[in-house]
Design a protein around this motif. Structure first.
Motif, PDB file in Angstrom:
ATOM      1  N   SER A   1       0.872  -1.174   0.000  1.00  0.00           N
ATOM      2  CA  SER A   1       0.000   0.000   0.000  1.00  0.00           C
ATOM      3  C   SER A   1       0.908   1.222   0.000  1.00  0.00           C
ATOM      4  N   PRO A   2       0.381   2.405  -0.298  1.00  0.00           N
ATOM      5  CA  PRO A   2       1.208   3.624  -0.235  1.00  0.00           C
ATOM      6  C   PRO A   2       1.287   4.197   1.187  1.00  0.00           C
ATOM      7  N   GLN A   3       1.056   3.387   2.215  1.00  0.00           N
ATOM      8  CA  GLN A   3       0.844   3.866   3.578  1.00  0.00           C
ATOM      9  C   GLN A   3       1.890   4.880   4.035  1.00  0.00           C
ATOM     10  N   LEU A   4       3.161   4.510   3.985  1.00  0.00           N
ATOM     11  CA  LEU A   4       4.189   5.394   4.539  1.00  0.00           C
ATOM     12  C   LEU A   4       4.376   6.647   3.692  1.00  0.00           C
ATOM     13  N   PHE A   5       4.233   6.507   2.386  1.00  0.00           N
ATOM     14  CA  PHE A   5       4.388   7.680   1.527  1.00  0.00           C
ATOM     15  C   PHE A   5       3.265   8.686   1.754  1.00  0.00           C
ATOM     16  N   LYS A   6       2.036   8.194   1.952  1.00  0.00           N
ATOM     17  CA  LYS A   6       0.951   9.156   2.154  1.00  0.00           C
ATOM     18  C   LYS A   6       1.070   9.834   3.511  1.00  0.00           C
ATOM     19  N   GLN A   7       1.615   9.133   4.506  1.00  0.00           N
ATOM     20  CA  GLN A   7       1.870   9.796   5.785  1.00  0.00           C
ATOM     21  C   GLN A   7       2.939  10.870   5.621  1.00  0.00           C
ATOM     22  N   ILE A   8       3.983  10.573   4.854  1.00  0.00           N
ATOM     23  CA  ILE A   8       5.053  11.551   4.646  1.00  0.00           C
ATOM     24  C   ILE A   8       4.541  12.746   3.850  1.00  0.00           C
ATOM     25  N   LEU A   9       3.575  12.526   2.956  1.00  0.00           N
ATOM     26  CA  LEU A   9       2.965  13.653   2.247  1.00  0.00           C
ATOM     27  C   LEU A   9       2.238  14.586   3.216  1.00  0.00           C
ATOM     28  N   MET A  10       1.676  14.037   4.288  1.00  0.00           N
ATOM     29  CA  MET A  10       1.053  14.893   5.304  1.00  0.00           C
ATOM     30  C   MET A  10       2.120  15.710   6.036  1.00  0.00           C
ATOM     31  N   VAL A  11       3.258  15.071   6.340  1.00  0.00           N
ATOM     32  CA  VAL A  11       4.367  15.792   6.965  1.00  0.00           C
ATOM     33  C   VAL A  11       4.843  16.901   6.022  1.00  0.00           C
ATOM     34  N   ALA A  12       4.781  16.632   4.712  1.00  0.00           N
ATOM     35  CA  ALA A  12       5.240  17.598   3.708  1.00  0.00           C
ATOM     36  C   ALA A  12       4.249  18.731   3.484  1.00  0.00           C
ATOM     37  N   GLY A  13       3.074  18.675   4.142  1.00  0.00           N
ATOM     38  CA  GLY A  13       2.149  19.792   4.078  1.00  0.00           C
ATOM     39  C   GLY A  13       1.134  19.763   2.952  1.00  0.00           C
ATOM     40  N   PHE A  14       0.865  18.589   2.368  1.00  0.00           N
ATOM     41  CA  PHE A  14      -0.102  18.541   1.268  1.00  0.00           C
ATOM     42  C   PHE A  14      -1.554  18.445   1.732  1.00  0.00           C
ATOM     43  N   ASP A  15      -1.800  18.194   2.980  1.00  0.00           N
ATOM     44  CA  ASP A  15      -3.086  18.308   3.663  1.00  0.00           C
ATOM     45  C   ASP A  15      -4.129  17.266   3.249  1.00  0.00           C
ATOM     46  N   ARG A  16      -4.485  17.181   1.984  1.00  0.00           N
ATOM     47  CA  ARG A  16      -5.480  16.198   1.535  1.00  0.00           C
ATOM     48  C   ARG A  16      -4.965  15.501   0.276  1.00  0.00           C
TER      49      ARG A  16
END
Length: 583
Positions: free
Chosen positions: A191-206
């Motif tokens: 799954s993209p689990q860790l990448f989507k969490q890192i996208l939240m850290v990166a400030g992409f919000d949704r």
């Protein structure tokens, strides 16, 4: 090559010349006239060839199933209307027919329903069948509707890597040799689990993505080696923020794609309640049968199987009343026992009540008459019913009694019509693996616990509840998600409880731990199984019907004959040596 689609020719075109292209669905030579049902992806139209056009008539008379044609002709109103076709009020009088390609003799016809092995070997023919076209289109409309819904609400469609790091914590990874790094491997993402969490850290919000995922695990009707998920992640949210948004989304999608109005709001049920009442964390609420705990009523009976489980703090004795079940023969009861055994049962006790109220049961002798009557009354059984009993470890009893409940619901016609969605919440944080003698994550290692105190989590790990949630529809988990751990100290503590030491955690998840150190916001998300939702919408039990090119339960692609051996020279380039026998 064509001016119109076959299935869209209608009365507005009467008198006009059209050019069509498609496949010969049926060709009928009736002496003075030939009729061709010409099919393309929009449907079928009748092409009529009259005898006075001798050259075209000769071509029409020679046609076989699935020949590919180009037809030119004039649209005319039909004398005999066919209400079963969208084009049934018109026909095309052919002035020219060009055979674009002749089809070889077919292994099966588009209107037949061959065995699955044949269907998968000749998948291109299988996909031409009208019911398969309908199911694939349902899937296409589902994905289109999801994209429109999320794009309109500010979600950002971001691709994440397919070649990634192996972090096995569940199903096996598919590994890809890295040619430029001898002895090292990429993994295909589960799954993209860790990448989507890192996208939240990166400030992409949704974030969202229609993502291809891969798991090297055993297959069944609702599982494939490669599958498609709608992955979503939200920053600065709690459970209800995620749940309320995606619930509205799923209601809107079902209304748009298949014109179904789902309940509003979806009911909510804790994991503990779902297991207690239905023996499943994805209960099918269309079946109005529930498990009843009877440990207190059987703990002093003479049946050792019951008394042992009743006195075990981690045991369970559960009963399931099946109305009208007294009609089951001994052979049929044995079939239920065999079914339960597949899910861990070591035996399925029962009490049968005849229409006259007589008790037939191999366990009745272990109960005093008044205690047996109290037991029957407690489960609500009446004349003509059967009551099945399961005893053993709590989760094992839930598993096999839940399976018996589903079988009984189908066998006795107790599955009501309609759609019954719900949220299952408050999952256990961990499960204890007896074989490995360690905790494993029930959802995944990145799910946040309900408690925010690390010391409290460590002290009560066996009973800890997570912030996980699943969306269930008609007994199918269609989506699963959670609020994630956003603090590095909590993530490290959870790894430790899962038996992942600091060195291993750094090797596998160091990039995540680093990211959490740099201002990770609270975040959460969910993933929906596109294949499973499409199958439900299309009315099929197998996700293979809504996947264009699926694998068999033996993990093979019969059409392309994959997997297949790789030449030694290619393996040498990858620094890979194969051990073991021939295929």
């Amino acid at each position: 090559m064509r001016t119109h689609f076959c299935g869209l020719v209608d009365e507005t075109l009467i008198g006009q010349t059209v050019t069509l292209a498609g496949w010969t669905d049926v060709a009928r030579n009736q002496g003075g006239v030939c009729f061709i049902d010409l099919r393309d992806h929009e449907g079928i139209v009748q092409v009529t060839v009259e005898l006075d056009n001798a050259q075209v008539f000769a071509i029409a008379a020679s046609l076989g199933y699935e020949d590919v044609l180009q037809v030119e002709g004039v649209v005319r109103a039909r004398h005999a209307v066919n209400d079963r076709l969208r084009t049934g009020k018109v026909e095309v009088i052919a002035s020219a027919i060009t055979v674009l390609n002749k089809a070889a003799p077919l292994p099966f016809h588009a209107h037949e329903n061959p065995g699955e092995e044949t269907r998968l070997k000749y998948r291109y023919l299988d996909l031409r069948r009208p019911q398969m076209q309908r199911m694939q289109r349902t899937r296409i409309r589902l994905v289109q509707a999801l994209r429109r819904y999320l794009d309109a609400r500010g979600f950002q469609d971001i691709e994440t890597p397919i070649l990634t790091k192996a972090t096995p914590e569940g199903a096996r990874d598919f590994l890809v040799p890295a040619r430029m790094h001898p002895g090292e491997f990429y993994a295909l993402p589960q799954s993209p689990q860790l990448f989507k969490q890192i996208l939240m850290v990166a400030g992409f919000d949704r974030y969202y993505q229609i993502a291809r995922c891969f798991r090297d695990e055993a297959l069944r009707a609702d599982r494939q080696l490669e599958f498609t998920q709608l992955d979503m992640e939200f920053a600065f949210v709690g459970e209800r923020d995620v749940q309320d948004f995606v619930e509205q989304m799923i209601r809107a999608i079902f209304a748009e794609v298949i014109d179904v109005e789902l309940a509003a709001p979806f009911p909510r049920m804790s994991w503990a309640e779902a297991m207690r009442r239905y023996g499943s964390d994805k209960p099918d609420l269309r079946i109005d049968l529930e498990l009843v705990d009877v440990a207190e009523l059987v703990k002093d009976c003479g049946f050792a199987v019951f008394t042992a489980a009743a006195h075990d703090a981690e045991g369970r004795v559960a009963a399931l009343r099946i109305p009208g079940g007294a009609s089951l023969s001994r052979k049929q009861i044995d079939e239920y026992a065999a079914h339960a055994a597949k899910y861990g049962s070591k035996g399925l006790a029962y009490i049968k009540l005849s229409e006259a109220g007589e008790v037939a049961s191999p366990i009745a002798k272990f109960f005093a008459q008044e205690r047996l009557a109290a037991l029957i009354a407690h489960v609500g059984a009446g004349n003509g019913d059967i009551v099945f009993f399961g005893a053993g470890g709590y989760n094992t009893v839930c598993d096999f009694m839940g399976a018996v409940r589903l079988k009984a619901g189908k066998d006795f016609g107790l599955v009501s019509d309609g759609w019954r969605p719900l949220w299952v919440t408050d999952f256990p944080m961990f499960e204890w693996d007896e074989q490995a003698q360690r905790f494993v994550a029930l959802h995944h290692p990145f799910t946040a616990p309900a408690v925010d105190d690390i010391a409290q989590l460590r002290a009560h790990a066996r009973t800890a509840v997570s912030r996980g949630y699943d969306m269930v529809l008609n007994g199918n988990e269609i989506g699963g998600g959670s609020i994630r751990i956003h603090r590095p100290d909590m993530q490290s503590a959870v790894f430790e409880l899962l038996g992942i030491g600091q060195q291993e955690a750094r090797a596998k998840f160091g990039f995540l731990l680093d990211a959490l150190n740099y201002g990770a916001p609270p975040h959460g998300g969910i993933a929906f199984g596109i294949d499973r939702i499409a199958a439900l919408m299309a009315g099929t039990d197998s996700i293979r019907d809504v996947i264009p090119f699926p694998k068999t339960t033996g993990a093979q692609d019969l059409m392309t004959d994959a997997p297949s051996p790789i030449p030694d020279e290619q393996l040498a380039e990858l620094h890979v040596q194969v051990r073991g026998g021939e295929k």
